[in-house]
Design an enzyme around this catalytic site. Structure first.
Site, PDB file in Angstrom:
ATOM      1  CG  ASP A 109      -1.468  -7.488 -28.102  1.00 61.70           C
ATOM      2  OD1 ASP A 109      -0.383  -7.047 -28.515  1.00 61.70           O
ATOM      3  OD2 ASP A 109      -1.946  -7.182 -27.005  1.00 61.70           O
ATOM      4  CG  ASP A 131       3.416  -8.550 -30.578  1.00 59.42           C
ATOM      5  OD1 ASP A 131       4.503  -7.974 -30.391  1.00 59.42           O
ATOM      6  OD2 ASP A 131       2.411  -8.348 -29.895  1.00 59.42           O
ATOM      7  CG  ASP A 158       2.003  -9.493 -24.571  1.00 58.91           C
ATOM      8  OD1 ASP A 158       3.154  -9.151 -24.849  1.00 58.91           O
ATOM      9  OD2 ASP A 158       1.198  -9.965 -25.388  1.00 58.91           O
TER      10      ASP A 158
END
Ligand code: ADP
Ligand code: MG
Length: 838
Positions: free
Chosen positions: A580, A584, A308
């Site tokens: 997170d 996901d 990310d």
């Protein structure tokens, strides 16, 4: 006391002492008795007892007593080792237990779930595991998955109790421990904890750390089985051969059992467990929590890291940098508050109105802080307005709106912010103006800033519309926020590149922002960005083609991460993926190694992941890869050692039968060796540092085996060399000292010292001089301990008698030293040869 303010810390502590921790009694506590039982079942223990019985039958009390002494040593060692890995696992389990956000002393704090007590005020958000049974005081769009309790996987909608409700709470006003918040937020009061919760009453438990098998463990299991079978047959042949050729059944049995004791490959599974377990423990000290232990070893093979952007590559500490209204822009810096023209007030005002008052999102917190600073004392902060409704961010529309009522107005005011495209869309602007705004967005984003559009609307009608599009929005301006790249990220990414690992960035942000941040972080960006919308238009073949050189993925929805993982896997990559959020979880499960963020991550993501980064930092992910490579390399060294060390023992056991010599090795000798070999491979090799050049080599191919031809060749070559020196030692010793005991003395001493040389040679397979060797404290202790024991066995009469040694003359000692050096030199030379062949 008011339920809504939560407890004070002293009160919570008192209740915790009264009620006990909020945890379920562990299912199967493996107590000391169980451990002892496991030790007693160890094959080594059984063999020892059998040998002791034979000695007693032979009338040799001293030997039998000595074996008993060794039995104790083996029990203690096994016990300590097992205890140690169990303690490490338990510590990990504690770290990975869920945490809860509660109000203590009027402030929200995160505490371990097991310290919750009845009366605590808990805040729940999407992705949380409900930490205890809770009565809801406030709830917004709260749905929970109670499948753990009811088996029903359809999420259920929950409601808050009315403030004046005196009836007992109904099931839809309660959340139960162990269920999962799939959407929405809530506040509630804990009513039952631990065994008193609904989950506790049905006695269910949440598994936390799994130790399932990896290919490497299966491979080891197969090899151990084969070796055990081969060893047992050789031992049987030896026992029978001895008994038949010499008519001495008891000695034959003793020889067979001794050999079985020596070649039982029981070290291998122990080595594997200890390496992976200690690896996980070492990682925990680096703030990386391993939820699935075997992932440690797989990490070393990682070829692609999908990470990310926000929070992992960047600090996730945002700050509003620039405002843009009607073609003019304002840079927020350390000026006086009146440096900002009034024209810029509305954009900040509506940005604040469209954010949550008590913001968890760092972006909203930054907007709130900027509002407090730049709008202080103006009429643009509306502390007295009340919130009427809100429209959350959705996957179709990256914008959120909040609807407000002011004390004096009858109309409602709507404030919206979100991705500029979405806001422009909500405002139904003409093409020319869209173009103008898009250019400005691109300019701001090119500086690495995250850009938000802000809009407002007035609403007079009665019923609120179902979607944001039905408001009549007017464009207000742009807010650009800065979220700097973490200081250690560029170096970590350069390290990945040197190690042949691709780093791909995945973000929901604007393409230009994504590219700019990617450049700052040092990612390769020639492939350009690939957006989520474009991703949807590509078929699998076209996507595979794009993946060859694309490292930046922008405006990606969490659900699309799964497709990316699958596409990378299809190319043969070993994928590690960070995440997170709730959405996901599928991608984290699909990746070879799913990595959740401990600070920011939801419980759902943490549960789906193999690793949890407790400090959310990309740098620790690279540390983890380094450990993974180290574990794999050290395992190979340990296995080579185990292989090589067994050959001379087998040879020494068989040679007397073939050559008509007396028995050379007896149980006492084998046990002495076991005391070197076991701790050596599990401790010395585990503690060995990563080879200097290891992060400058490409990842090992995913299909690479732990036991490959090179390893077996090296082990065999070293073992044969060792056997040759030991046999030479026996013959020369007999010649020199004139007795079989002198031959045994030299052979055994050379074998022990040769083992030390073998460890030293295999500690590092890298070229010497590449970097200074790290000190390995465990190895020093083993050298010292072995030296003392050997000196005792050679020098002290009674001990020498137990080992059936002759008195050590200077000539014998010189012979021992010469042969030990020769075997060490041979082992080192084989390592060098292997390196040159590669
Ligand atoms: P990232 O991958 O960087 O974490 P997100 O998925 O969190 O990105 O967000 C993607 C986009 O959604 C942002 O660039 C922004 O435009 C929009 N967005 C995110 N959070 C908010 C918010 N609280 N309010 C308005 N817009 C938001
Ligand atoms: Mg985000």
């Amino acid at each position: 006391m008011d339920k809504r303010s939560g407890l004070s810390t002293p009160e919570a502590e008192a209740r915790l002492r009264r009620d006990g921790p909020n945890e379920l009694p562990a299912a199967a506590q493996s107590g000391a008795a169980l451990l002892l039982w496991e030790v007693l079942r160890e094959p080594m223990f059984l063999l020892l007892v059998a040998c002791g019985a034979i000695y007693l039958a032979l009338g040799d009390r001293n030997e039998a007593l000595m074996l008993l002494g060794f039995v104790l040593v083996v029990i203690v060692m096994t016990f300590v080792q097992k205890r140690r890995s169990q303690a490490a696992l338990e510590a990990l389990r504690d770290l990975s237990s869920p945490r809860a956000l509660v109000m203590r002393d009027g402030k929200p704090v995160r505490v371990p779930g097991k310290t919750l007590v009845a009366g605590d005020l808990v805040l729940l958000a999407e992705g949380d595991r409900v930490p205890a049974d809770i009565e809801l005081l406030e709830a917004s769009y709260l749905t929970v998955d109670e499948s753990l309790l009811t088996g029903e996987s359809q999420p259920v909608l929950k409601q808050a109790r009315a403030a004046n409700d005196t009836e007992a709470a109904t099931a839809d006003q309660r959340c139960y421990s162990g269920s999962l918040v799939t959407q929405g937020t809530a506040q509630g009061c804990v009513v039952a904890t631990g065994p008193r919760s609904a989950l506790g009453r049905i006695g269910a438990s949440l598994g936390s750390i799994a130790m399932d098998e990896t290919p490497i463990q299966r491979e080891t299991g197969r090899i151990v089985q084969r070796l055990a079978l081969a060893g047992a047959s050789i031992a049987l042949v030896l026992a029978l051969g001895w008994a038949l050729s010499r008519g001495d059944w008891l000695t034959g049995l003793l020889a067979g059992l001794t050999l079985a004791m020596a070649i039982l490959p029981e070290e291998l599974p122990v080595v594997l467990t200890i390496f992976l377990g200690l690896g996980a423990w070492r990682l925990a000290r680096e703030q990386v929590l391993t939820r699935r232990i075997p992932a440690v070893e797989l990490l070393g093979a990682t070829t692609v890291l999908c990470v990310d952007k926000t929070g992992t590559l960047t600090r996730n500490q945002m700050e509003v940098r620039r405002l843009w209204v009607d073609g003019a822009s304002f840079e927020l810096a350390d000026q006086a508050v009146d440096a900002m023209a009034h024209a810029f007030h509305p954009v900040l005002e509506y940005a604040v109105l469209s954010s949550h008052r008590r913001a968890f999102d760092p972006m909203e917190a930054a907007i709130g802080a900027a509002g407090q600073r730049w709008l202080q004392g103006s009429e643009h902060l509306h502390a007295d307005w009340t919130l009427v409704s809100d429209y959350p961010l959705s996957r179709e529309l990256l914008a959120m709106s909040r609807v407000w009522r002011s004390p004096d107005q009858r109309e409602l005011l709507v404030a919206a912010k979100g991705a500029p495209e979405a806001i422009v869309d909500l405002c139904h602007l003409p093409a020319s103006q869209r173009q103008h705004i898009a250019e400005q967005v691109a300019a701001l984003a090119a500086d690495g800033l995250r850009v938000l559009g802000v809009a407002r609307a007035v609403f007079a009608a009665k019923a609120l519309p179902p979607i944001q599009h039905d408001f009549d929005f007017e464009f207000v301006g742009l807010v650009a926020l800065e979220d700097p790249v973490r200081a250690d990220v560029p170096a970590a990414i350069a390290e990945c590149r040197a190690a042949g690992i691709r780093v791909a960035m995945i973000t929901g942000d604007h393409p230009a922002t994504a590219l700019a941040i990617a450049r700052q972080a040092g990612l390769q960006v020639q492939g350009g960005p690939l957006s989520g919308t474009e991703l949807d238009t590509l078929d699998d073949a076209a996507l595979a083609e794009r993946l060859r050189d694309t490292q930046v993925f922008c405006r990606v929805r969490p659900e699309q991460k799964l497709r990316l993982v699958q596409a990378f896997r299809a190319r043969g990559d070993v994928v590690a993926m960070t995440g997170d959020g709730v959405n996901d979880a599928p991608a984290l499960k699909a990746a070879h190694i799913g990595v959740a963020m401990g600070g920011r991550g939801t419980d759902v993501a943490r549960e789906a992941a193999d690793l949890v980064l407790l400090n959310d930092d990309f740098g620790s992910l690279v540390t983890t890869i380094r450990y993974g490579r180290r574990v794999f390399a050290n395992l190979r060294k340990a296995i080579t050692f185990v292989l090589a060390a067994h050959l001379p023992i087998i040879g020494l056991a068989l040679a007397p039968l073939l050559m008509g010599w007396p028995l050379i090795l007896m149980p006492a000798h084998i046990l002495f060796l076991q005391l070197v070999i076991d701790p050596a491979c599990s401790i010395v090799f585990e503690a060995e540092a990563l080879e200097p050049g290891a992060m400058h080599q490409p990842p090992r191919p995913p299909q690479a085996r732990l036991f490959d031809a090179a390893l077996v060749q090296l082990g065999l070559a070293q073992g044969v060399g060792l056997l040759a020196t030991v046999l030479a030692g026996y013959l020369l010793g007999v010649q020199q000292g004139g007795s079989d005991d002198a031959g045994r003395t030299v052979a055994f001493a050379v074998l022990v010292l040769g083992n030390l040389g073998l460890i030293q040679a295999n500690r590092s397979w890298a070229a010497r001089g590449a970097a200074p060797r790290a000190v390995n404290a465990a190895f020093r202790w083993i050298v010292l301990g072995t030296g003392v024991l050997l000196a005792l066995a050679l020098g002290v009469g009674q001990v020498a008698a137990l080992f059936k040694f002759s008195a050590a003359s200077a000539a014998l000692l010189a012979l021992i030293a010469a042969l030990a050096v020769a075997s060490w030199a041979w082992c080192t030379a084989t390592v060098r040869l292997l390196r040159q062949r590669r």
